[in-house]
Design a protein around this motif. Structure first.
Motif, short mmCIF file in Angstrom:
data_model
loop_
_atom_site.label_atom_id
_atom_site.label_comp_id
_atom_site.label_asym_id
_atom_site.label_seq_id
_atom_site.Cartn_x
_atom_site.Cartn_y
_atom_site.Cartn_z
N VAL A 102 0.86 -1.18 0.00
CA VAL A 102 0.00 0.00 0.00
C VAL A 102 0.90 1.23 0.00
CG1 VAL A 102 -1.78 1.31 1.18
CG2 VAL A 102 -1.86 -1.20 1.21
N ALA A 119 0.62 4.90 2.64
CA ALA A 119 -0.14 4.28 3.72
C ALA A 119 -0.47 5.22 4.87
CB ALA A 119 0.62 3.06 4.26
N GLN A 120 0.20 6.38 4.94
CA GLN A 120 -0.13 7.34 6.01
C GLN A 120 -1.13 8.39 5.55
OE1 GLN A 120 0.53 7.25 9.15
NE2 GLN A 120 1.90 5.48 9.11
N GLY A 160 -4.80 5.63 1.74
CA GLY A 160 -3.92 4.48 1.95
C GLY A 160 -4.08 3.86 3.32
N ARG A 161 -4.25 4.68 4.33
CA ARG A 161 -4.39 4.15 5.69
C ARG A 161 -5.64 3.28 5.81
NH1 ARG A 161 -2.41 5.18 10.73
NH2 ARG A 161 -3.82 4.78 12.47
N ALA A 185 -5.05 0.03 3.95
CA ALA A 185 -4.16 -0.87 4.67
C ALA A 185 -4.88 -1.55 5.83
CB ALA A 185 -2.95 -0.10 5.18
N VAL A 221 0.23 -7.21 4.54
CA VAL A 221 0.23 -5.84 4.04
C VAL A 221 1.50 -5.13 4.48
CG1 VAL A 221 -0.97 -3.62 4.02
CG2 VAL A 221 -2.29 -5.75 4.11
N GLY A 239 3.01 -1.28 4.41
CA GLY A 239 2.60 0.11 4.21
C GLY A 239 3.79 0.98 3.86
N SER A 252 5.50 4.56 3.02
CA SER A 252 5.32 5.98 3.24
C SER A 252 6.66 6.56 3.68
CB SER A 252 4.26 6.26 4.32
OG SER A 252 4.09 7.64 4.52
N THR A 271 6.52 6.65 9.11
CA THR A 271 6.07 5.34 9.59
C THR A 271 5.16 5.47 10.81
OG1 THR A 271 8.07 5.11 10.93
CG2 THR A 271 8.11 4.17 8.70
N VAL A 275 0.15 -3.99 10.06
CA VAL A 275 0.75 -3.55 8.80
C VAL A 275 2.24 -3.27 9.04
CG1 VAL A 275 0.80 -1.74 7.02
CG2 VAL A 275 -1.40 -2.56 7.92
N ALA A 334 5.39 -1.39 8.41
CA ALA A 334 5.72 -0.07 7.88
C ALA A 334 7.08 -0.08 7.19
CB ALA A 334 5.71 0.97 8.99
#
Length: 352
Positions: free
Chosen positions: A7, A10-11, A15-16, A19, A30, A32, A34, A37, A44, A46
C-alpha cells in the motif's frame, strides 16, 4: 489465495484505510509504504521509502518478494498541472520498476483518480459524471498514470483498476485533502468560542448537490477490485452512493456536535482559521487530545476549495454496481460515525 499487498501512501487518508481493511482479511500480508512510519497501523509492516528516489525505492524494496497486489495511494502536491504529472507519474513508475522485477507473480494494481478527471477543479462540469466521459485538455496526472499502466500492462498477467472518489473522508495526519478533519476541527473551535456553526462557503455551494466518499467504502472497493475479474483494466466512480446539499446537511452536522447553527457566511478558512493554533494548543491540553501540530490537523485551503464550489458535483456509480460492487453508506451516518471515531482517537474533543 495468499495475497501480499504493498500500500503506497499508507499514512494518507486513502492508503491508511485501505491498509487497515486489507490487513484484516484472511491470508493477506500488508506492507505500508510511506516516508513517515508513524502513527503505526495495526497488523501492517511499515516501510519508510521516498518513492521519488529510484535508488531509495530499490534499496527499501529490492529484497521484498512475492508481491501480488499494489494499492497506490501515494500523491505529491505541486503548484502546476505539469509538475503534478511529472512527479506523480515518476513515483508510480519507480515503484513498478522494482516490483515487476522482484515479483513476477504480481496480479493487480489499484490506483486512484477523482473529480479532476471530470474537471471538478475547473468549474461546472457535466453531471452525473460517467467513467466514459471524454478526457479534458492535458496535462492531468490521472490520465498520465493511467496511460503508464495501460502501456506497461500490455502482454502481462497483471491488471489494474482506477477508482474515482470525491472528497474522501477518513482519518490521517497531515493529509492535504481531508474534508472530514476540516469540518471537525472547525466545529470544535467554533464550539470552544461559543459561536454557532456557520457554513463558511458561498450561497451557491450551500445549495448545490454534492457527494463524498467514505475512506472505508473506498478501502472496500480497493479490496474488491483486486480480486474481481470484472474490475480488470476498468475505471469506477466510488462514492457513498447518495447526494446531499450542505443547506440540509450542515444543521445536522451542528447537532452532531451539540451546537446551534446560523446562516452561511462566505468566510475563507485559510484567512480566519490560521491564527487559531494557540487556541488549539490550549484545547489539546484541556481535553487530552493527541498532540498533533495545528498545521497538520486540517487543511483550510482544501476546505475553502470545497465550500466555494457553487455547482453540482455528482457522479454515477452504476458501472460499479453492475460490476458487483454494492457497498454504500448514508452520508449523514458516515459523518456521525467518523466524528465519533475522531473523538475516540482523541483527535477532537468529545462528541455528544
Amino acid at each position: 489465495m495468499q495475497r501480499k499487498v504493498l500500500v503506497a501512501g499508507a499514512q494518507g487518508v486513502i492508503g491508511r484505510a485501505a491498509a487497515i481493511r486489507l490487513a484484516a482479511q484472511p491470508e493477506t500480508t500488508v506492507l505500508g509504504l510511506s516516508r513517515r512510519t508513524e502513527p503505526a497501523i495495526p497488523n501492517v509492516e511499515a516501510v519508510s521509502v521516498d518513492l521519488l528516489d529510484p535508488a531509495r525505492v530499490r534499496e527499501s524494496l529490492g529484497e521484498v518478494r512475492d508481491v501480488t497486489h499494489i494499492v497506490f495511494g501515494a500523491y505529491i502536491e505541486k503548484q502546476t498541472a505539469a509538475e503534478k504529472s511529472t512527479v506523480n507519474v515518476a513515483i508510480l513508475r519507480n515503484l513498478l520498476d522494482v516490483v515487476e522485477e522482484t515479483s513476477p507473480g504480481l496480479r493487480h494494481v489499484t490506483f486512484y483518480q477523482g473529480g479532476k478527471a471530470y474537471g471538478a477543479d475547473l468549474g461546472p462540469f457535466k453531471t452525473p459524471a460517467r467513467e466514459d466521459d471524454p478526457r479534458l485538455m492535458p496535462p492531468n496526472f490521472y490520465y498520465d498514470q493511467e496511460d503508464l499502466l495501460r502501456e506497461r500492462q500490455k502482454g502481462k498477467d497483471w491488471s489494474f483498476t482506477a477508482l474515482r472518489p470525491e472528497a474522501v473522508c477518513g482519518f490521517a495526519i497531515g493529509n492535504p485533502m481531508n474534508l472530514l478533519t476540516v469540518i471537525a476541527v472547525y466545529a470544535a473551535i467554533s464550539k470552544e468560542l461559543g459561536i454557532p456553526l456557520r457554513f463558511p462557503g458561498t450561497e451557491a455551494a450551500y445549495r448545490a448537490l454534492y457527494q463524498v466518499s467514505s475512506a472505508d467504502i473506498l478501502a472496500e472497493a480497493a479490496d474488491w477490485a483486486g480480486t474481481t475479474p470484472a474490475a480488470r483494466n476498468e475505471i469506477f466512480n466510488i462514492t457513498n452512493g447518495d447526494y446531499f446539499r450542505w443547506q440540509h446537511m450542515w444543521p445536522r452536522i451542528a447537532r452532531m456536535f451539540g451546537m446551534d447553527w446560523a446562516d452561511p457566511i462566505p468566510m475563507p478558512l485559510a484567512t480566519y482559521m490560521t491564527d487559531k493554533g494557540p487556541l488549539w494548543d490550549r484545547m489539546t491540553k484541556r481535553y487530552g487530545l493527541q498532540p498533533i501540530p495545528y498545521d497538520k490537523v486540517a487543511s483550510w485551503p482544501f476546505g475553502d476549495f470545497i465550500f466555494a464550489s457553487g455547482f453540482d458535483n455528482i457522479s454515477s456509480t452504476i458501472k460499479a454496481r453492475q460490476a458487483g460492487f454494492q457497498a454504500c453508506i448514508d452520508t449523514e451516518d458516515m459523518f456521525r460515525n467518523q466524528f465519533r471515531h475522531l473523538s475516540d482517537l482523541k483527535v477532537i474533543p468529545l462528541v455528544p
